[in-house]
Scaffold this motif. Structure first.
Motif, PDB file in Angstrom:
ATOM      1  N   UNK A 571       0.395  -0.936   0.046  1.00  0.00           N
ATOM      2  CA  UNK A 571       0.057   0.132   0.489  1.00  0.00           C
ATOM      3  C   UNK A 571       0.436   1.126  -0.168  1.00  0.00           C
ATOM      4  N   UNK A 572       0.160   2.069  -0.053  1.00  0.00           N
ATOM      5  CA  UNK A 572       0.900   3.799  -0.387  1.00  0.00           C
ATOM      6  C   UNK A 572       2.270   3.901   0.994  1.00  0.00           C
ATOM      7  N   UNK A 573       1.307   3.089   2.165  1.00  0.00           N
ATOM      8  CA  UNK A 573       1.701   3.394   3.867  1.00  0.00           C
ATOM      9  C   UNK A 573       3.404   2.615   4.118  1.00  0.00           C
ATOM     10  N   UNK A 574       3.579   1.953   2.946  1.00  0.00           N
ATOM     11  CA  UNK A 574       4.728   0.984   3.718  1.00  0.00           C
ATOM     12  C   UNK A 574       5.565   1.493   3.456  1.00  0.00           C
ATOM     13  N   UNK A 575       6.550   1.360   4.298  1.00  0.00           N
ATOM     14  CA  UNK A 575       7.748   2.868   4.502  1.00  0.00           C
ATOM     15  C   UNK A 575       9.282   1.326   4.063  1.00  0.00           C
ATOM     16  N   UNK A 576      10.082   3.017   2.155  1.00  0.00           N
ATOM     17  CA  UNK A 576      10.024   2.016   1.909  1.00  0.00           C
ATOM     18  C   UNK A 576      12.226   2.129   2.524  1.00  0.00           C
ATOM     19  N   UNK A 577      12.421   1.572   3.525  1.00  0.00           N
ATOM     20  CA  UNK A 577      13.703   1.630   4.116  1.00  0.00           C
ATOM     21  C   UNK A 577      15.480   1.741   2.925  1.00  0.00           C
ATOM     22  N   UNK A 578      15.310   1.491   2.125  1.00  0.00           N
ATOM     23  CA  UNK A 578      16.306   0.574   1.051  1.00  0.00           C
ATOM     24  C   UNK A 578      16.019   0.976   0.005  1.00  0.00           C
ATOM     25  N   UNK A 579      15.478   2.048  -1.141  1.00  0.00           N
ATOM     26  CA  UNK A 579      15.203   1.502  -2.198  1.00  0.00           C
ATOM     27  C   UNK A 579      16.314   1.210  -2.993  1.00  0.00           C
ATOM     28  N   UNK A 580      16.097   0.507  -4.679  1.00  0.00           N
ATOM     29  CA  UNK A 580      17.027  -0.644  -5.203  1.00  0.00           C
ATOM     30  C   UNK A 580      18.224   0.395  -5.463  1.00  0.00           C
ATOM     31  N   UNK A 581      19.509  -0.416  -4.905  1.00  0.00           N
ATOM     32  CA  UNK A 581      20.535  -0.121  -5.243  1.00  0.00           C
ATOM     33  C   UNK A 581      21.575  -1.292  -5.548  1.00  0.00           C
ATOM     34  N   UNK A 582      22.181  -0.167  -7.262  1.00  0.00           N
ATOM     35  CA  UNK A 582      23.593  -1.428  -7.569  1.00  0.00           C
ATOM     36  C   UNK A 582      24.469  -0.526  -7.154  1.00  0.00           C
ATOM     37  N   UNK A 583      25.090  -1.664  -7.054  1.00  0.00           N
ATOM     38  CA  UNK A 583      26.889  -1.166  -6.351  1.00  0.00           C
ATOM     39  C   UNK A 583      27.686  -1.821  -6.653  1.00  0.00           C
ATOM     40  N   UNK A 584      29.012  -1.596  -7.767  1.00  0.00           N
ATOM     41  CA  UNK A 584      30.243  -2.444  -7.403  1.00  0.00           C
ATOM     42  C   UNK A 584      31.333  -1.666  -6.756  1.00  0.00           C
ATOM     43  N   UNK A 585      32.506  -2.378  -5.790  1.00  0.00           N
ATOM     44  CA  UNK A 585      33.106  -2.636  -4.735  1.00  0.00           C
ATOM     45  C   UNK A 585      33.838  -3.478  -4.929  1.00  0.00           C
ATOM     46  N   UNK A 586      35.721  -2.950  -5.161  1.00  0.00           N
ATOM     47  CA  UNK A 586      36.602  -4.051  -5.778  1.00  0.00           C
ATOM     48  C   UNK A 586      37.728  -4.251  -4.329  1.00  0.00           C
ATOM     49  N   UNK A 587      38.433  -5.178  -5.012  1.00  0.00           N
ATOM     50  CA  UNK A 587      39.622  -5.605  -3.778  1.00  0.00           C
ATOM     51  C   UNK A 587      39.931  -4.478  -3.630  1.00  0.00           C
ATOM     52  N   UNK A 588      40.486  -4.198  -1.885  1.00  0.00           N
ATOM     53  CA  UNK A 588      41.334  -3.578  -1.841  1.00  0.00           C
ATOM     54  C   UNK A 588      41.183  -2.267  -2.093  1.00  0.00           C
ATOM     55  N   UNK A 589      39.513  -1.732  -1.391  1.00  0.00           N
ATOM     56  CA  UNK A 589      38.589  -0.834  -1.956  1.00  0.00           C
ATOM     57  C   UNK A 589      38.353  -1.152  -0.494  1.00  0.00           C
ATOM     58  N   UNK A 590      38.504   0.558   0.588  1.00  0.00           N
ATOM     59  CA  UNK A 590      36.972   1.023   1.362  1.00  0.00           C
ATOM     60  C   UNK A 590      36.373   2.172   1.030  1.00  0.00           C
ATOM     61  N   UNK A 591      35.047   1.476   1.012  1.00  0.00           N
ATOM     62  CA  UNK A 591      34.075   2.510   0.797  1.00  0.00           C
ATOM     63  C   UNK A 591      33.058   2.783   1.719  1.00  0.00           C
ATOM     64  N   UNK A 592      33.161   4.070   1.782  1.00  0.00           N
ATOM     65  CA  UNK A 592      32.757   4.184   2.930  1.00  0.00           C
ATOM     66  C   UNK A 592      30.910   4.634   3.206  1.00  0.00           C
ATOM     67  N   UNK A 593      29.584   4.905   3.631  1.00  0.00           N
ATOM     68  CA  UNK A 593      28.496   5.256   3.725  1.00  0.00           C
ATOM     69  C   UNK A 593      28.394   6.294   4.655  1.00  0.00           C
ATOM     70  N   UNK A 594      27.423   7.430   4.333  1.00  0.00           N
ATOM     71  CA  UNK A 594      27.676   8.587   5.306  1.00  0.00           C
ATOM     72  C   UNK A 594      25.864   9.284   4.417  1.00  0.00           C
ATOM     73  N   UNK A 595      25.678   9.882   5.994  1.00  0.00           N
ATOM     74  CA  UNK A 595      23.857  10.204   5.312  1.00  0.00           C
ATOM     75  C   UNK A 595      23.200  10.364   6.838  1.00  0.00           C
ATOM     76  N   UNK A 596      22.468  11.215   6.818  1.00  0.00           N
ATOM     77  CA  UNK A 596      22.095  11.692   7.977  1.00  0.00           C
ATOM     78  C   UNK A 596      21.115  10.681   8.416  1.00  0.00           C
ATOM     79  N   UNK A 597      20.513  10.304   9.680  1.00  0.00           N
ATOM     80  CA  UNK A 597      19.888   9.258  10.380  1.00  0.00           C
ATOM     81  C   UNK A 597      18.697   9.385  10.112  1.00  0.00           C
TER      82      UNK A 597
END
Length: 875
Positions: A571-597
């Motif tokens: 329904x329209x009341x559903x909460x989308x906590x995480x929307x579809x994400x496509x992402x690739x992270x290679x070896x020897x790589x550090x990814x930092x996720x930032x964002x508000x609460x």
């Protein structure tokens, strides 16, 4: 055909190796978790001792109860009652209180006066004070009515009848006409309610007040003296004593056996203490996310439950044997006259059935507080139930033949309650081995031997003329075993379908799916396809597998998202906590996720680590699909959660040893690895200190160290430096930089400085979606406002007026406190050059400037712009 056979053979070998490895892993993990549980209970030694030795206290209480009951029952059993001599009547004490009140009826008062005078002297009573003489009938009868409990004893010395007012017990006091004979009549009145009444024996004679007996003897002595005086004879001396009738014992309670009669209620307590303790510990590990932490580090749910079952089984076995041997020590007939094996099976199966019920409840409960409440409820209601079920009479009555059909259903429902089966078996044993009531003969019978043969035979008999049939004890033991497996299946089912247990929930019908039974794996399909394309030779096959792994050593996210439904359907009341994400992270790589609460950072990490089930999409970690191969992924994963997943009772060294064994670090290098890890996080001095005494920063450092145990291929860190002081924070930054070699590291933080120092790439999440991703420099160049020039002046308004008129594309960022901050887009380098020349060459402007500085766009500015929270002020 030859190629197919070779492939089939290879697949079988691979399967056998996999299952063999899984069995070894299960055994290893179970062993180390049992060691962990041993440490927990050994550190809580007082509680553990109570769990094990509480049966001894119960038996000690039963000994006291048995002695007390025998003492009380022996009071009514007296063959030779003692002879008691008479003494002086005690004076009545109190205001206006009289010891004796006399009334003389009739005309002949001489003998009566003599009696009153003689009794008063014998008891040292003063006439007029202790002894009162009524002048008329109303002064006697009405006085008692109006002044209750003021007079101990009343005496009527009479020759005619005296009618008492409103007396329900004695209507009148008879005084016969002597017709000239020397007959002396008197009546004694006393308060019957003040004497000791035997409330337990309704057949006992009316009680006798010793004071009344003394008054009677004194009056009789006085009358004899008076008669002897009239005849000139020698005055006799009367001495009296009295003795009660012999009292026979009550044969119905003569051989009363407390252990046989109330044992089920009291022996119910120790297993329930173990039940409550184990349930609360399991729920605590779930509530504090300790179980989730173990799962992410590679511990299977099977190992988790088996370790707790073994722990509970050992404690229950020790407690049960403590009970049986304590019963032997105190010579309880129920235990002395029955085989050890039967008693062990009864108590142990009951305890294990309750424990399995506890495991089932622990999959449903979410907090320790509720677990304690449930445990206490089971204990209190169970004691009430046992107090009813322990009765031999009740057990016989509910098994009477030809009862209404609903009684069968009651017994059937009770068979699923372990306490009922326990009480029924104990009643069967106590009904023969211990003292038990014989209702037909109305007496207690002493116990006789209870054999293995009795264990398999029903009990039949009659009660009040009705025949009863009680099924064999072995049938009730089968019911206990059935209850055990019933609760085991329910615990297994709820553990899968409730997300609070494993982090993610399976479908309600998961046991009917091929994936659950290991019949379908995406990785296996990929390998089979690859095998068809290359030669079947073993060397080429190994090369092909390595190629597949090499292509997928990093992290690849494919459309993963999480939606929380407020209703059963979308329904329209559903909460989308995480929307579809496509992402690739290679070896020897550090990814930092930032964002508000609430941006979805922790939700995303929870899905990648298996703590939450994605609503859709998936991710691949080193070629393993998290939707199907999460157990394999855990073996190559490290995790530092947002909140420390640590046991307060364990030391830092013990935590690292626990996870080192789980991660299969070889024993010959394990100690050195632990020592180096403690040194790397500056905890070597606190290695043997319980974690409960660590500061917040020390706990975070230990959590970071645990995430790197076993050199995992991918590490997830959720705000790893939360609560750290600046020095510790920079120390951990250095540690994390060293950790990312040959690994993929995904880290969340609220600190822009931390993100800039550690990251190879930064991803900004807003409302469950990644808005941008790139290196810190790329983000600054792309989303920053360009160059920033900060000018310090005593007249910033005049200065800004000069600059804005010459460089219209300059933007005012801030004008306060004698500081003027201006930004110029990086796409307008000529405007920036013009501003620099104005500052250096324009004499009018340079005089207004006291100092100035140049800087690039900050990461905070990028974050604010991307999250649409920055405001520009232009004049």
């Amino acid at each position: 055909m030859e190629e197919f056979s070779s492939q089939k053979l290879l697949s079988a070998d691979t399967r056998n190796s996999y299952f063999s490895d899984s069995a070894r892993q299960l055994l290893l993990q179970t062993k180390i978790l049992c060691w962990k549980n041993y440490l927990l209970f050994s550190r809580q030694y007082i509680t553990t001792l109570i769990l094990i030795f509480s049966p001894f206290l119960v038996c000690l209480y039963l000994v006291g109860l048995q002695n007390l009951s025998e003492s009380l029952l022996s009071r009514d059993y007296e063959i030779n009652p003692p002879i008691k001599s008479t003494a002086k009547i005690p004076k009545c004490v109190g205001k206006d209180c009289e010891t004796l009140r006399f009334w003389i009826s009739g005309e002949n008062k001489e003998w009566a006066d003599f009696v009153i005078d003689s009794v008063s002297k014998d008891f040292n009573l003063k006439i007029g004070k202790d002894v009162k003489i009524a002048k008329k009938p109303d002064d006697f009868g009405q006085y008692f009515l109006k002044n209750m409990n003021k007079t101990k004893i009343g005496v009527v010395l009479c020759t005619e009848s005296l009618i008492l007012p409103r007396n329900d017990f004695i209507k009148e006091i008879p005084c016969q006409n002597t017709n000239g004979f020397s007959v002396y009549l008197y009546n004694i009145l006393y308060n019957l309610t003040e004497t000791s009444i035997n409330l337990f024996d309704k057949n006992a004679p009316d009680p006798l007040d010793q004071s009344v007996l003394l008054v009677k003897i004194a009056i009789d002595r006085a009358i004899l003296k008076y008669s002897a005086k009239l005849k000139g004879a020698e005055i006799p001396n009367i001495e009296a004593s009295f003795q009660s009738f012999p009292k026979a014992g009550n044969r119905f309670v003569e051989n009363y056996d407390c252990v046989a009669m109330v044992g089920p209620m009291l022996f119910f307590i120790p297993p329930l203490l173990i039940f409550g303790m184990i349930v609360s510990e399991v729920v605590k590990e779930k509530e504090l996310k300790l179980r989730h932490g173990l799962a992410v580090m590679g511990v299977s749910s099977s190992a988790f439950w088996i370790s707790w079952f073994i722990t509970a089984f050992i404690i229950s076995l020790l407690s049960t044997n403590c009970l049986i041997f304590s019963a032997y020590l105190f010579d309880f007939d129920v235990f002395m006259n029955s085989p050890y094996l039967i008693q062990l099976m009864n108590f142990e199966l009951f305890t294990l059935s309750m424990l399995m019920l506890g495991f089932c409840l622990s999959t449903i409960l979410k907090s320790v507080k509720v677990a304690y409440t449930i445990s206490y409820t089971f204990l209190l209601t169970g004691i009430v139930m046992q107090s009813i079920l322990e009765s031999h009479l009740i057990m016989q009555l509910i098994h009477v033949k030809d009862l209404p059909s609903w009684t069968y259903w009651i017994r059937w429902i009770f068979s699923y309650y372990p306490g009922y089966n326990f009480s029924k078996i104990y009643s069967d044993i106590g009904g023969k081995a211990g003292g038990h009531p014989n209702f037909d003969e109305r007496r207690f019978e002493e116990g006789t031997e209870y054999s293995m043969k009795d264990f398999s035979q029903p009990r039949v008999g009659y009660i009040n003329g009705y025949e009863y049939y009680i099924k064999p004890s072995i049938d009730s033991m089968y019911d206990q075993i059935f209850d055990f497996f019933l609760f085991l299946v329910l615990a297994w089912y709820f553990d899968h379908i409730l997300s609070s247990n494993r982090g993610k929930s399976d479908q309600l019908w998961f046991m009917f799916t091929k994936e659950y039974w290991g019949c379908k794996r995406r990785l296996k399909k990929q390998l089979n396809k690859h095998i068809e394309m290359v030669s079947i030779k073993e060397s080429i096959l190994e090369d092909s597998i390595e190629e597949i792994k090499e292509k997928n050593e990093g992290l690849r996210i494919e459309g993963i998202y999480k939606t929380y439904k407020k209703h059963l359907f979308s329904s329209s009341d559903d909460i989308e906590a995480v929307k579809p994400i496509n992402l690739s992270i290679e070896k020897d790589e550090l990814l930092v996720l930032i964002g508000h609460n609430g941006a979805g950072k922790t939700t995303l990490l929870s899905m990648l680590t298996g703590l939450l089930s994605p609503t859709g999409g998936t991710a691949y970690i080193s070629n393993y699909d998290i939707s199907h191969d999460m157990d394999k992924t855990y073996r190559i994963m490290g995790y530092c959660p947002q909140f420390d997943i640590l046991w307060n009772e364990l030391t830092g060294y013990e935590h690292l040893k626990l996870f080192s064994i789980i991660k299969n670090i070889p024993e010959n290098i394990r100690e050195k690895s632990i020592s180096d890890t403690l040194k790397n996080v500056s905890l070597e001095d606190a290695a043997n200190l319980p974690v409960g005494k660590y500061s917040g920063g020390m706990r975070r450092r230990l959590s970071v160290a645990i995430s790197n145990v076993g050199n995992p291929l991918i590490i997830f860190m959720d705000e790893p430096t939360t609560g750290m002081d600046p020095i510790s924070k920079r120390f951990v930054w250095k540690l994390i930089k060293n950790m990312k070699k040959n690994k993929v590291v995904v880290l969340t933080t609220h600190s822009m400085e931390e993100a800039e120092v550690l990251s190879d790439k930064i991803a900004v999440m807003v409302d469950g979606k990644i808005k941008c991703i790139g290196t810190p420099l790329y983000l600054k160049n792309t989303f920053g406002e360009g160059y920033k020039v900060e000018l310090f002046s005593k007249d910033t308004h005049k200065l800004w007026s000069y600059i804005s008129s010459s460089i219209p594309n300059a933007h005012l960022v801030d004008n306060s406190g004698g500081s003027l901050v201006i930004s110029i887009s990086r796409n307008l380098p000529e405007e920036a050059l013009k501003l620099y020349k104005m500052i250096e060459e324009d004499h009018e402007i340079s005089e207004l400037i006291e100092n100035w500085g140049l800087s690039n766009a900050s990461l905070e500015e990028v974050f604010m712009r991307v999250t649409e929270k920055i405001h520009h002020y232009n004049k």
